[in-house]
Scaffold this active site. Structure first.
Site, mmCIF file in Angstrom:
data_model
loop_
_atom_site.group_PDB
_atom_site.id
_atom_site.type_symbol
_atom_site.label_atom_id
_atom_site.label_comp_id
_atom_site.label_asym_id
_atom_site.label_seq_id
_atom_site.Cartn_x
_atom_site.Cartn_y
_atom_site.Cartn_z
ATOM 1 N N ARG A 287 0.827 -1.212 0.000
ATOM 2 C CA ARG A 287 0.000 0.000 0.000
ATOM 3 C C ARG A 287 0.861 1.262 0.000
ATOM 4 N NH1 ARG A 287 -3.795 -1.483 3.771
ATOM 5 N NH2 ARG A 287 -5.324 -2.249 2.296
ATOM 6 N N GLY A 288 1.978 1.222 0.705
ATOM 7 C CA GLY A 288 2.877 2.384 0.768
ATOM 8 C C GLY A 288 3.427 2.745 -0.603
#
Length: 348
Positions: A287-288
Site C-alpha cells: 500500500r505504501g
C-alpha cells in the site's frame, strides 16, 4: 426576508489558513486524486483541523447528480451510479440532472452501525414485497468527503466499515436475507489528538496519508491567526472578498490537476526508488508503494507538469509512509525522520 443563500453559514477561506502546510497539501492531493485513500490528521487541540477540512470542501467545483437520488449518483458514469439509477437507464427512462456542492458529512462519535450504513425496512419488505432502504451517512457522503473527528476514539468495527467502504467504493447492507448495495466513494478524513490514544497499526495503514500538525509557537504568527479569525467572525463577507482571488486561483489549479492527472507519467527508475525506500523501511504490504506513486502523480499534476520528478516524490513520501513504520501498537508514530533519512540515501 433573507434568502437561503444569505442564511447559509459562511466557511472560513482555505487560502486564509496560516501554516499547517502538511495538512493542507495532503487534503489538496486527496481532492485531486481521491484514490490516494484519504488522510489521517493528528495534532494538538485547537489547531484548526476541522476549520481546514470544511474550508477544503468549499473549494471544490459542484458535481452533477441524478435529481432526487439519495446516493448522489452520477448521471453518466456507471461506476458512480446506484443500482436503481442503472435500472432506470436500462429501461430507457429520462433522468433529470442537477448540480450540488461536494457533500461534506460529519460522522459523530456516538454513531451506530445503522446510522453509518443505513437500514432496510424488513416489515415493508415482508408485507409489501418492497425493498425500502433508509440511507445512512455512507450514502450521503458518496462522491464527497466523510470527516471523522477524534477517529481514534471511534469503535474499531466502525472504523473497519468506513475503511472497507472507502477502499471498495461500495457499501452493502444485509438483513434477514435481503441485500442492498450502493456506491460509497468518498475521501475519508480522520483527525485526532495523539494524547487520547493512537489507532491500531492495521487501521492506520489503510489511510493513504498521515499529516502531523503542531501548535504554532511564533508569537507574530499566533497574533496573525487570532486577528484573521476575529475579522472573519465579525464580518465574514469582507474576509471572503479579500481572499476571493486566491480561492478562485486554487480552485482552478485543482480542476486543472484533476483534468491532466490521467496523463501523468512516472519513470520506471523512480518507481524502483520508491519501492526501494519502502523495502528498506520494512513497510508491510504494497500500500505504501501504491499511495506514494499516486501522491507523486497528483503533486506533479498540481504543479502543472506531466512528468513526475524526484523532487515531487520527496515532497509527498513522508506523508505516505511515516504511519506505516509502526509495528507495535504501543510505539509512537515516527515524525518522519526515519523516512527522510532513507529517502536521502536512495535518492542521493
Amino acid at each position: 426576508m433573507s434568502t437561503i443563500k444569505e442564511t447559509i453559514r459562511p466557511v472560513f477561506p482555505f487560502t486564509a489558513i496560516v501554516g499547517q502546510e502538511e495538512m493542507k497539501l495532503a487534503l489538496i492531493l486527496n481532492m485531486i486524486d481521491p484514490k490516494i485513500g484519504g488522510v489521517m490528521i493528528m495534532g494538538d487541540r485547537g489547531t484548526g483541523k476541522s476549520t481546514t477540512i470544511r474550508a477544503m470542501a468549499d473549494l471544490l467545483p459542484k458535481i452533477p447528480i441524478v435529481q432526487d437520488d439519495v446516493f448522489n449518483s452520477h448521471p453518466t458514469n456507471v461506476e458512480l451510479m446506484s443500482d436503481s439509477v442503472q435500472e432506470s437507464i436500462s429501461k430507457g427512462k429520462k433522468l433529470l440532472t442537477t448540480f450540488i456542492s461536494v457533500p461534506m458529512i460529519d460522522l459523530p462519535l456516538g454513531a451506530t452501525e445503522d446510522r453509518v450504513c443505513g437500514t432496510i425496512d424488513i416489515e415493508k419488505a415482508l408485507n409489501e414485497g418492497i425493498k425500502t432502504f433508509e440511507p445512512g451517512l455512507l450514502a450521503k457522503a458518496n462522491r464527497g468527503i466523510l470527516y471523522v473527528d477524534e477517529v481514534n476514539l471511534l469503535d474499531d468495527h466502525l472504523v473497519d466499515i468506513l475503511l472497507d467502504s472507502a477502499a471498495s467504493g461500495w457499501n452493502t447492507v444485509e438483513r434477514e436475507g435481503i441485500s442492498i448495495r450502493h456506491p460509497a466513494r468518498f475521501v475519508l478524513v480522520g483527525s485526532g489528538n495523539p494524547e487520547e490514544g493512537e489507532l491500531r497499526p492495521q487501521l492506520l495503514d489503510r489511510f493513504g496519508m498521515h499529516a502531523e500538525i503542531r501548535t504554532v509557537k511564533d508569537p507574530a504568527l499566533r497574533v496573525k491567526i487570532v486577528e484573521q479569525r476575529n475579522q472573519f467572525d465579525q464580518n465574514p463577507e469582507v474576509c471572503l472578498s479579500q481572499y476571493q482571488e486566491k480561492q478562485d486561483a486554487l480552485k482552478q489549479d485543482i480542476a486543472n490537476a484533476q483534468h491532466i492527472l490521467p496523463d501523468i507519467e512516472i519513470d520506471f527508475s523512480l518507481r524502483m526508488k520508491i519501492s526501494q525506500v519502502c523495502g528498506q523501511l520494512d513497510v508491510d504490504g504494497l500500500r505504501g508503494d501504491i499511495v506514494t506513486n499516486r501522491a507523486a502523480k497528483a503533486f506533479a499534476a498540481y504543479n502543472g507538469r506531466i512528468q513526475v520528478t524526484s523532487d515531487d516524490i520527496k515532497h509527498v513520501i513522508t506523508l505516505c509512509l511515516r504511519h506505516r513504520l509502526r509495528k507495535d501498537p504501543l510505539e509512537t508514530i515516527d515524525s518522519g525522520i526515519k523516512v527522510e533519512k532513507v529517502v536521502g540515501e536512495v535518492f542521493a
